[in-house]
Scaffold this active site. Structure first.
Site, PDB file in Angstrom:
ATOM      1  N   GLY A  15       0.891  -1.378   0.070  1.00 31.07           N
ATOM      2  CA  GLY A  15       0.035  -0.067   0.055  1.00 31.07           C
ATOM      3  C   GLY A  15       0.921   1.176   0.022  1.00 31.07           C
ATOM      4  O   GLY A  15       1.862   1.244   0.587  1.00 31.07           O
ATOM      5  N   ARG A  76       0.730  -4.680  -6.182  1.00 25.36           N
ATOM      6  CA  ARG A  76       0.973  -6.065  -5.419  1.00 25.36           C
ATOM      7  C   ARG A  76       1.308  -7.073  -6.534  1.00 25.36           C
ATOM      8  O   ARG A  76       0.914  -6.872  -7.593  1.00 25.36           O
ATOM      9  CB  ARG A  76      -0.269  -6.659  -4.912  1.00 25.36           C
ATOM     10  CG  ARG A  76      -1.221  -5.561  -4.217  1.00 25.36           C
ATOM     11  CD  ARG A  76      -1.423  -5.540  -2.643  1.00 25.36           C
ATOM     12  NE  ARG A  76      -2.389  -4.594  -2.158  1.00 25.36           N
ATOM     13  CZ  ARG A  76      -1.757  -3.892  -1.140  1.00 25.36           C
ATOM     14  NH1 ARG A  76      -0.779  -4.357  -0.320  1.00 25.36           N
ATOM     15  NH2 ARG A  76      -2.695  -2.994  -0.749  1.00 25.36           N
ATOM     16  N   ASP A 107       4.593  -5.298   6.001  1.00 25.16           N
ATOM     17  CA  ASP A 107       5.094  -6.744   6.339  1.00 25.16           C
ATOM     18  C   ASP A 107       5.096  -7.465   4.904  1.00 25.16           C
ATOM     19  O   ASP A 107       5.992  -8.483   5.046  1.00 25.16           O
ATOM     20  CB  ASP A 107       4.081  -7.319   7.612  1.00 25.16           C
ATOM     21  CG  ASP A 107       2.835  -7.335   7.282  1.00 25.16           C
ATOM     22  OD1 ASP A 107       2.457  -6.791   6.331  1.00 25.16           O
ATOM     23  OD2 ASP A 107       2.184  -7.830   8.064  1.00 25.16           O
ATOM     24  N   THR A 130       3.863   2.468   5.511  1.00 27.92           N
ATOM     25  CA  THR A 130       2.581   2.145   6.000  1.00 27.92           C
ATOM     26  C   THR A 130       1.966   3.011   6.647  1.00 27.92           C
ATOM     27  O   THR A 130       2.405   3.234   7.802  1.00 27.92           O
ATOM     28  CB  THR A 130       2.505   0.471   6.371  1.00 27.92           C
ATOM     29  OG1 THR A 130       1.312   0.513   6.909  1.00 27.92           O
ATOM     30  CG2 THR A 130       3.639   0.520   7.376  1.00 27.92           C
ATOM     31  N   ASP A 132      -0.183   2.236   8.632  1.00 31.09           N
ATOM     32  CA  ASP A 132      -1.075   1.322   9.630  1.00 31.09           C
ATOM     33  C   ASP A 132      -0.161   1.407  10.828  1.00 31.09           C
ATOM     34  O   ASP A 132      -0.694   1.091  11.998  1.00 31.09           O
ATOM     35  CB  ASP A 132      -1.372   0.001   9.131  1.00 31.09           C
ATOM     36  CG  ASP A 132      -2.147  -0.145   8.173  1.00 31.09           C
ATOM     37  OD1 ASP A 132      -2.904   0.705   7.690  1.00 31.09           O
ATOM     38  OD2 ASP A 132      -2.161  -1.101   7.427  1.00 31.09           O
ATOM     39  N   ASP A 134       1.912  -0.722  11.844  1.00 34.51           N
ATOM     40  CA  ASP A 134       1.576  -1.870  12.417  1.00 34.51           C
ATOM     41  C   ASP A 134       2.802  -2.866  12.344  1.00 34.51           C
ATOM     42  O   ASP A 134       3.001  -4.122  12.348  1.00 34.51           O
ATOM     43  CB  ASP A 134       0.563  -2.797  11.821  1.00 34.51           C
ATOM     44  CG  ASP A 134       0.787  -2.965  10.211  1.00 34.51           C
ATOM     45  OD1 ASP A 134       1.672  -2.378   9.787  1.00 34.51           O
ATOM     46  OD2 ASP A 134       0.023  -3.736   9.729  1.00 34.51           O
ATOM     47  N   ARG A 176      -5.997  -2.592   9.193  1.00 38.17           N
ATOM     48  CA  ARG A 176      -5.625  -3.845   8.805  1.00 38.17           C
ATOM     49  C   ARG A 176      -5.399  -4.564  10.216  1.00 38.17           C
ATOM     50  O   ARG A 176      -4.205  -5.121  10.459  1.00 38.17           O
ATOM     51  CB  ARG A 176      -4.696  -4.069   7.966  1.00 38.17           C
ATOM     52  CG  ARG A 176      -5.012  -4.088   6.601  1.00 38.17           C
ATOM     53  CD  ARG A 176      -3.973  -4.717   5.752  1.00 38.17           C
ATOM     54  NE  ARG A 176      -2.684  -4.341   5.797  1.00 38.17           N
ATOM     55  CZ  ARG A 176      -1.696  -4.771   4.822  1.00 38.17           C
ATOM     56  NH1 ARG A 176      -1.726  -5.469   3.836  1.00 38.17           N
ATOM     57  NH2 ARG A 176      -0.345  -4.337   4.953  1.00 38.17           N
ATOM     58  N   GLU A 192     -15.309   9.734  21.743  1.00 45.20           N
ATOM     59  CA  GLU A 192     -15.977   9.148  22.906  1.00 45.20           C
ATOM     60  C   GLU A 192     -15.286   7.638  23.059  1.00 45.20           C
ATOM     61  O   GLU A 192     -15.135   7.433  24.426  1.00 45.20           O
ATOM     62  CB  GLU A 192     -17.539   8.832  22.921  1.00 45.20           C
ATOM     63  CG  GLU A 192     -18.152   9.999  23.159  1.00 45.20           C
ATOM     64  CD  GLU A 192     -18.172  11.258  22.307  1.00 45.20           C
ATOM     65  OE1 GLU A 192     -17.953  11.278  21.190  1.00 45.20           O
ATOM     66  OE2 GLU A 192     -17.698  12.297  23.102  1.00 45.20           O
ATOM     67  N   LYS A 218     -24.171  13.581  26.582  1.00 44.58           N
ATOM     68  CA  LYS A 218     -23.479  14.104  25.515  1.00 44.58           C
ATOM     69  C   LYS A 218     -24.700  14.244  24.285  1.00 44.58           C
ATOM     70  O   LYS A 218     -25.517  13.742  24.370  1.00 44.58           O
ATOM     71  CB  LYS A 218     -22.522  13.151  24.812  1.00 44.58           C
ATOM     72  CG  LYS A 218     -21.257  12.747  25.830  1.00 44.58           C
ATOM     73  CD  LYS A 218     -20.314  13.737  25.703  1.00 44.58           C
ATOM     74  CE  LYS A 218     -19.292  13.503  26.317  1.00 44.58           C
ATOM     75  NZ  LYS A 218     -18.671  12.272  26.284  1.00 44.58           N
TER      76      LYS A 218
HETATM   77  P1  ADP Z   1       2.596  -4.669   2.584  1.00 40.03           P
HETATM   78  O1  ADP Z   1       4.041  -4.510   2.162  1.00 40.03           O
HETATM   79  O2  ADP Z   1       2.032  -3.161   2.591  1.00 40.03           O
HETATM   80  O3  ADP Z   1       2.287  -5.214   3.721  1.00 40.03           O
HETATM   81  P2  ADP Z   1       1.259  -6.775   0.706  1.00 40.03           P
HETATM   82  O4  ADP Z   1       1.138  -7.358   1.564  1.00 40.03           O
HETATM   83  O5  ADP Z   1       0.354  -6.529  -0.663  1.00 40.03           O
HETATM   84  O6  ADP Z   1       1.715  -4.937   1.266  1.00 40.03           O
HETATM   85  O7  ADP Z   1       2.757  -7.201   0.026  1.00 40.03           O
HETATM   86  C1  ADP Z   1       3.514  -6.414  -1.173  1.00 40.03           C
HETATM   87  C2  ADP Z   1       4.121  -7.524  -1.914  1.00 40.03           C
HETATM   88  O8  ADP Z   1       5.283  -8.223  -1.419  1.00 40.03           O
HETATM   89  C3  ADP Z   1       3.135  -8.438  -2.542  1.00 40.03           C
HETATM   90  O9  ADP Z   1       2.290  -8.307  -3.689  1.00 40.03           O
HETATM   91  C4  ADP Z   1       4.256  -9.605  -3.096  1.00 40.03           C
HETATM   92  O10 ADP Z   1       4.783  -9.220  -4.252  1.00 40.03           O
HETATM   93  C5  ADP Z   1       5.164  -9.518  -1.927  1.00 40.03           C
HETATM   94  N1  ADP Z   1       5.081 -10.469  -0.894  1.00 40.03           N
HETATM   95  C6  ADP Z   1       4.235 -10.380  -0.097  1.00 40.03           C
HETATM   96  N2  ADP Z   1       4.277 -11.597   0.802  1.00 40.03           N
HETATM   97  C7  ADP Z   1       5.048 -12.227  -0.053  1.00 40.03           C
HETATM   98  C8  ADP Z   1       5.466 -13.696   0.137  1.00 40.03           C
HETATM   99  N3  ADP Z   1       4.944 -14.632   1.379  1.00 40.03           N
HETATM  100  N4  ADP Z   1       6.513 -14.145  -0.520  1.00 40.03           N
HETATM  101  C9  ADP Z   1       6.989 -13.489  -1.511  1.00 40.03           C
HETATM  102  N5  ADP Z   1       6.492 -12.175  -1.708  1.00 40.03           N
HETATM  103  C10 ADP Z   1       5.704 -11.485  -0.866  1.00 40.03           C
END
Ligand code: ADP
Length: 327
Positions: A15, A76, A107, A130, A132, A134, A176, A192, A218
């Protein structure tokens, strides 16, 4: 020395988040400052597979620090999840003479980076990009502060109509399954309550809200809700509320993608700039498979495995601040 980095590849993935451009600028300029060439890879891991690569000079990153989104685009890429896809990506790296990578993302991006680095023995450093927040091991992620401010601005506006009509608003924010945006924006906007995934296993938060008589004195109520499959998000909670308490005039606002956009705050620009410099410093220092983080205003190195797997905890003191101040 085991290797010498002459050319670094740079990509944004997952993202998008405001401040990614500031990070791209910082990585590019720091690399060039240190005599390292920079190859920009477009559309995340997809660009490594399709060979969408362009060498960057310092002027390629001029006039971008103030813009949201990412000039490198993001996508992605399912193919990168397969060994065959990663082999093509590696072949591109060899062809382009890229000997290390800086990846900016969340992640998922780091999970992919970890696997790729192990398979092909490539030095990779990650920057947490990100909204988030997170990721474990960093107090903040690039984009989080901007998103937080965007949410607070939006909730201030919702408050005007909520007050005029004496309504109960459930406002859903991104995250997320992480409640950082919901909890902190709730405090900042004087909401609140916040309903966050981290507390879901401890109590029925909606029931607790009602029990505490959150509407007693309120004329409007705003509850920040983190998107979550468990609670059903703002819509799920509103449906429950309408069933259990038809006397309340309930409304739902899902803030959606406005949270991702916009010019990054000064905080995010500075964070991204520091982290971008630190990424190249780390590679020069022969670090690999780490995410750059920030803890107590100091740059830290966090192994990918920890950043991805460990759960970042919500600060209970903040939960208590929100509860006390919403009486
Ligand atoms: P974010 O990095 O924001 O968490 P995504 O979860 O969409 O976003 O992951 C981004 C990209 O990282 C995915 O589109 C994919 O190309 C790669 N990716 C995610 N998980 C894996 C995995 N288990 N193995 C290989 N590549 C991965």
């Amino acid at each position: 020395m085991e290797y010498k980095i002459r050319c670094v590849g740079l990509l944004t993935s997952g993202g998008d988040a405001p401040g990614m451009n500031a990070a791209i600028r910082a990585v590019t300029r720091t690399a060039i400052f240190n005599g390292i060439r920079v190859k920009a890879i477009y559309r995340g891991y997809k660009g490594l597979i399709t060979g969408e690569v362009k060498e960057f000079r310092t002027q390629d990153v001029s006039n971008i620090i103030q813009h949201g989104g990412t000039i490198l685009k993001t996508a992605r890429c399912m193919e990168f999840k397969t060994p065959e896809g990663r082999k093509i990506a590696y072949d591109t790296m060899v062809r382009e003479e890229i000997d290390a990578l800086v990846v900016i993302g969340g992640d998922g991006t780091f999970t992919g980076a970890r696997i790729f680095a192990q398979e092909y023995n490539i030095p990779i450093v990650g920057l947490p990009g990100t909204i988030d927040n997170d990721l474990w091991g960093t107090d903040s992620t690039i984009g989080y502060d901007t998103a937080l401010n965007t949410i607070v601005e939006a909730v201030d506006k919702i408050r005007d109509t909520a007050t005029s009509h004496e309504r109960l608003f459930f406002v859903e924010v991104m995250g997320r399954d992480a409640g950082f945006l919901a909890l902190n924006s709730a405090i900042a906007a004087g909401a609140e309550a916040a309903i966050i995934p981290e507390r879901e296993t401890h109590e029925d938060q909606l029931e607790a809200l009602i029990k505490n008589g959150f509407r007693k004195s309120k004329n409007s109520s705003i509850v920040l809700v983190a998107e979550s499959e468990t609670t059903g998000g703002a819509q799920g909670l509103a449906n429950r509320m309408r069933e259990e308490h038809p006397e309340y005039d309930v409304r739902v606002t899902i803030l959606g993608h406005i949270q991702r956009g916009g010019s990054p705050t000064a905080y995010d620009r500075i964070l991204a700039s520091r982290m971008g410099v630190a990424a190249i410093d780390a590679l020069l220092d022969e670090q690999r498979n780490i995410m750059i983080g920030i803890q107590n205003d100091e740059i830290v190195h966090v192994p990918f495995t920890k950043a991805i797997k460990d759960d970042k905890q919500i600060n209970p003191e903040k939960v208590s601040v929100l509860q006390i101040l919403s009486i």
